[in-house]
Design an enzyme around this catalytic site. Structure first.
Site, PDB file in Angstrom:
ATOM      1  N   CYS A   7       1.059  -1.301   0.068  1.00  0.00           N
ATOM      2  CA  CYS A   7       0.105  -0.156   0.077  1.00  0.00           C
ATOM      3  C   CYS A   7       0.899   1.301  -0.233  1.00  0.00           C
ATOM      4  O   CYS A   7       2.146   1.310  -0.399  1.00  0.00           O
ATOM      5  CB  CYS A   7      -0.980  -0.063   1.088  1.00  0.00           C
ATOM      6  SG  CYS A   7      -0.148  -0.008   2.675  1.00  0.00           S
ATOM      7  N   ASN A  10       2.118   1.548   4.332  1.00  0.00           N
ATOM      8  CA  ASN A  10       2.630   0.116   4.986  1.00  0.00           C
ATOM      9  C   ASN A  10       2.188   0.182   6.768  1.00  0.00           C
ATOM     10  O   ASN A  10       3.021  -0.417   7.421  1.00  0.00           O
ATOM     11  CB  ASN A  10       3.805  -0.388   4.981  1.00  0.00           C
ATOM     12  CG  ASN A  10       4.389  -1.589   5.320  1.00  0.00           C
ATOM     13  OD1 ASN A  10       5.333  -2.029   5.806  1.00  0.00           O
ATOM     14  ND2 ASN A  10       3.253  -2.637   5.384  1.00  0.00           N
ATOM     15  N   CYS A  12      -1.515   0.877   7.438  1.00  0.00           N
ATOM     16  CA  CYS A  12      -2.755   0.591   7.441  1.00  0.00           C
ATOM     17  C   CYS A  12      -3.248  -0.752   6.646  1.00  0.00           C
ATOM     18  O   CYS A  12      -3.509  -1.894   7.508  1.00  0.00           O
ATOM     19  CB  CYS A  12      -3.711   1.808   7.027  1.00  0.00           C
ATOM     20  SG  CYS A  12      -3.527   3.244   8.219  1.00  0.00           S
ATOM     21  N   ARG A  13      -3.461  -0.747   5.387  1.00  0.00           N
ATOM     22  CA  ARG A  13      -3.893  -1.686   4.482  1.00  0.00           C
ATOM     23  C   ARG A  13      -3.098  -2.899   4.522  1.00  0.00           C
ATOM     24  O   ARG A  13      -3.386  -4.162   4.800  1.00  0.00           O
ATOM     25  CB  ARG A  13      -4.208  -1.332   3.195  1.00  0.00           C
ATOM     26  CG  ARG A  13      -5.461  -0.230   3.271  1.00  0.00           C
ATOM     27  CD  ARG A  13      -5.510   0.373   1.946  1.00  0.00           C
ATOM     28  NE  ARG A  13      -4.564   1.354   1.863  1.00  0.00           N
ATOM     29  CZ  ARG A  13      -4.192   2.067   0.749  1.00  0.00           C
ATOM     30  NH1 ARG A  13      -5.046   2.076  -0.306  1.00  0.00           N
ATOM     31  NH2 ARG A  13      -3.337   2.926   0.642  1.00  0.00           N
ATOM     32  N   SER A  14      -1.691  -2.661   3.997  1.00  0.00           N
ATOM     33  CA  SER A  14      -0.815  -3.959   3.642  1.00  0.00           C
ATOM     34  C   SER A  14      -0.283  -4.723   5.063  1.00  0.00           C
ATOM     35  O   SER A  14      -0.327  -5.821   5.066  1.00  0.00           O
ATOM     36  CB  SER A  14       0.246  -3.506   2.957  1.00  0.00           C
ATOM     37  OG  SER A  14       1.042  -2.600   3.561  1.00  0.00           O
ATOM     38  N   ASP A 117      -8.379   3.138   1.387  1.00  0.00           N
ATOM     39  CA  ASP A 117      -7.299   3.772   2.301  1.00  0.00           C
ATOM     40  C   ASP A 117      -8.248   4.126   3.553  1.00  0.00           C
ATOM     41  O   ASP A 117      -8.922   5.074   3.565  1.00  0.00           O
ATOM     42  CB  ASP A 117      -6.584   4.779   1.858  1.00  0.00           C
ATOM     43  CG  ASP A 117      -5.371   5.107   2.960  1.00  0.00           C
ATOM     44  OD1 ASP A 117      -5.455   4.573   4.158  1.00  0.00           O
ATOM     45  OD2 ASP A 117      -4.327   5.834   2.621  1.00  0.00           O
TER      46      ASP A 117
END
Ligand code: 4NP
Length: 155
Positions: A7, A10, A12-14, A117
């Protein structure tokens, strides 16, 4: 199989993707390497966002020990598959991709949808994103186990 989830930051999402992917891979008895990174390096060395850590913990997945890092050139040969959380991440990866890259680049969600996001929203946004991440992990594992070619892989 070596898979890198990517993302922007690195945090939040990934990290959630790495945690969920690892858990599902282990549950399926597969010995795959799963990692995550960000196209940007602003948060390098930082732990994941606490809202994401809580959302993952509620599903029995501990992401608290992860630390952010930026995508590096060696990732494009160290991993078989690099999965972008959104189209902007994919475009950045295509720009960063060296000529000798061997990794396939694709969207994380096999439907091709962006994983939005959740950084600027409330904590509930992390749970919604986790639903999408969890479904994507499951279908990716089934497809990769069956040896399906990766069709969403603009190079
Ligand atoms: P991520 O979310 O890409 O899912 O880790 C973000 C985290 C931080 C920032 C942007 C997105 N930021 O601008 O600091």
């Amino acid at each position: 199989m070596r898979i890198l989830c990517v993302c922007l930051g690195n945090i939040c999402r990934s990290p959630m993707a790495e945690g969920l992917f690892c858990a599902h891979v282990r549950a399926a008895g597969l010995d795959w390497q799963i990692d995550s990174a960000g196209t940007g390096g602003w948060h390098a060395g930082n732990p994941p966002d606490p809202r994401g850590v809580s959302a993952a913990a509620a599903r029995g997945v501990d992401t608290s020990g992860q630390r952010a890092r930026q995508v590096q050139t060696s990732d494009f040969t160290d991993f078989d598959l690099i999965l972008a959380m959104d189209r902007s991440n994919l475009a950045d990866l295509q720009t960063m991709r060296p000529a000798h890259a061997t990794a396939v680049l694709a969207m994380f969600d096999p439907t091709g949808a962006d994983v939005p996001d959740p950084y600027y929203g409330g904590p509930e946004g992390f749970d919604t994103v986790l639903d999408q991440i969890q479904a994507a992990c499951k279908s990716r594992i089934i497809a990769l186990k069956d040896g399906d070619p990766i069709t969403l892989s603009p190079r």
